[in-house]
Design a protein around this motif. Structure first.
Motif, PDB file in Angstrom:
ATOM      1  N   LEU A 100       0.825  -1.216   0.000  1.00 52.82           N
ATOM      2  CA  LEU A 100       0.000   0.000   0.000  1.00 52.82           C
ATOM      3  C   LEU A 100       0.856   1.262   0.000  1.00 52.82           C
ATOM      4  O   LEU A 100       0.588   2.209  -0.747  1.00 52.82           O
ATOM      5  N   LEU A 101       1.883   1.279   0.830  1.00 56.94           N
ATOM      6  CA  LEU A 101       2.709   2.479   0.933  1.00 56.94           C
ATOM      7  C   LEU A 101       3.501   2.751  -0.336  1.00 56.94           C
ATOM      8  O   LEU A 101       3.714   3.904  -0.704  1.00 56.94           O
ATOM      9  N   SER A 102       3.942   1.703  -1.016  1.00 58.36           N
ATOM     10  CA  SER A 102       4.691   1.935  -2.253  1.00 58.36           C
ATOM     11  C   SER A 102       3.802   2.575  -3.307  1.00 58.36           C
ATOM     12  O   SER A 102       4.250   3.449  -4.050  1.00 58.36           O
ATOM     13  N   ASN A 103       2.555   2.164  -3.346  1.00 55.45           N
ATOM     14  CA  ASN A 103       1.645   2.767  -4.319  1.00 55.45           C
ATOM     15  C   ASN A 103       1.205   4.164  -3.899  1.00 55.45           C
ATOM     16  O   ASN A 103       1.131   5.068  -4.723  1.00 55.45           O
ATOM     17  N   ILE A 104       0.925   4.362  -2.625  1.00 51.68           N
ATOM     18  CA  ILE A 104       0.417   5.652  -2.165  1.00 51.68           C
ATOM     19  C   ILE A 104       1.525   6.698  -2.079  1.00 51.68           C
ATOM     20  O   ILE A 104       1.406   7.799  -2.613  1.00 51.68           O
ATOM     21  N   LEU A 105       2.608   6.356  -1.392  1.00 54.47           N
ATOM     22  CA  LEU A 105       3.645   7.354  -1.131  1.00 54.47           C
ATOM     23  C   LEU A 105       4.565   7.590  -2.326  1.00 54.47           C
ATOM     24  O   LEU A 105       5.031   8.705  -2.531  1.00 54.47           O
ATOM     25  N   ASN A 108       2.124   6.885  -6.876  1.00 49.75           N
ATOM     26  CA  ASN A 108       1.066   7.857  -7.179  1.00 49.75           C
ATOM     27  C   ASN A 108       1.609   9.285  -7.202  1.00 49.75           C
ATOM     28  O   ASN A 108       1.190  10.101  -8.023  1.00 49.75           O
ATOM     29  N   THR A 109       2.532   9.574  -6.307  1.00 54.47           N
ATOM     30  CA  THR A 109       3.149  10.905  -6.278  1.00 54.47           C
ATOM     31  C   THR A 109       3.924  11.163  -7.561  1.00 54.47           C
ATOM     32  O   THR A 109       3.835  12.237  -8.149  1.00 54.47           O
ATOM     33  N   LEU A 110       4.673  10.170  -8.009  1.00 54.85           N
ATOM     34  CA  LEU A 110       5.432  10.341  -9.250  1.00 54.85           C
ATOM     35  C   LEU A 110       4.512  10.445 -10.463  1.00 54.85           C
ATOM     36  O   LEU A 110       4.770  11.225 -11.371  1.00 54.85           O
ATOM     37  N   LYS A 111       3.457   9.667 -10.473  1.00 58.57           N
ATOM     38  CA  LYS A 111       2.543   9.685 -11.623  1.00 58.57           C
ATOM     39  C   LYS A 111       1.857  11.044 -11.774  1.00 58.57           C
ATOM     40  O   LYS A 111       1.615  11.499 -12.889  1.00 58.57           O
ATOM     41  N   ASN A 112       1.561  11.701 -10.656  1.00 58.42           N
ATOM     42  CA  ASN A 112       0.909  13.009 -10.713  1.00 58.42           C
ATOM     43  C   ASN A 112       1.798  14.088 -11.310  1.00 58.42           C
ATOM     44  O   ASN A 112       1.306  15.131 -11.730  1.00 58.42           O
ATOM     45  N   HIS A 113       3.110  13.851 -11.352  1.00 60.42           N
ATOM     46  CA  HIS A 113       4.062  14.835 -11.873  1.00 60.42           C
ATOM     47  C   HIS A 113       4.982  14.208 -12.910  1.00 60.42           C
ATOM     48  O   HIS A 113       6.148  14.592 -13.024  1.00 60.42           O
TER      49      HIS A 113
END
Length: 142
Positions: A100-105, A108-113
């Motif tokens: 969960l943390l790898s996807n959330i932290l 997903n953060t990298l994908k948004n930018h």
């Protein structure tokens, strides 16, 4: 949002992910290698696709770890005296949390930018790219 630098809070999320990853040293080797290879391929080919592949590989790895330790815990409690079952279930839960943390932290953060990260990198700010440009988009005077 895709072509903007990461905020300080988002950079902190990425650093927190790596701290948590290193805290779980049992699970850290393969994801660190996969993420490092994906980052180098992303920078080399100027494409975000290797990071998406890394997301899938890391997710599959954590799912296998989680399921594997859960099965070992069940088998230990059924066929052995069950002394290590609790530790195996804790390791299984750690695999699930890291999934969960790898996807959330991180991902997903990298994908948004993704456009900014492909062009400049994770920890590069707009002021590093254009040092004399005002932050308010006004003409700056010297």
């Amino acid at each position: 949002m895709l072509n903007h630098p990461l905020s300080t809070a988002q950079k902190a999320k990425i650093i927190l992910f790596f701290i948590l990853l290193l805290a779980t040293f049992i699970f850290a080797i393969i994801p660190v290698v996969v993420i490092a290879l994906a980052t180098s391929q992303m920078r080399r080919y100027q494409n975000f696709a290797p990071m998406e592949s890394a997301r899938v590989i890391v997710s599959i790895y954590y799912a296998i770890v989680m399921i594997g330790f859960a099965i070992l815990g069940i088998l230990n409690s059924l066929y052995v005296n069950g002394d290590e079952a609790t530790a195996l279930f804790v390791l299984s839960a750690m695999g699930g949390v890291m999934l969960l943390l790898s996807n959330i932290l991180y991902f997903n953060t990298l994908k948004n930018h993704q456009n900014w990260i492909v062009a400049y990198g994770i920890f590069v700010d707009a002021t590093d790219i254009h040092p004399y440009e005002s932050l308010d988009n006004e003409v700056s005077t010297r």
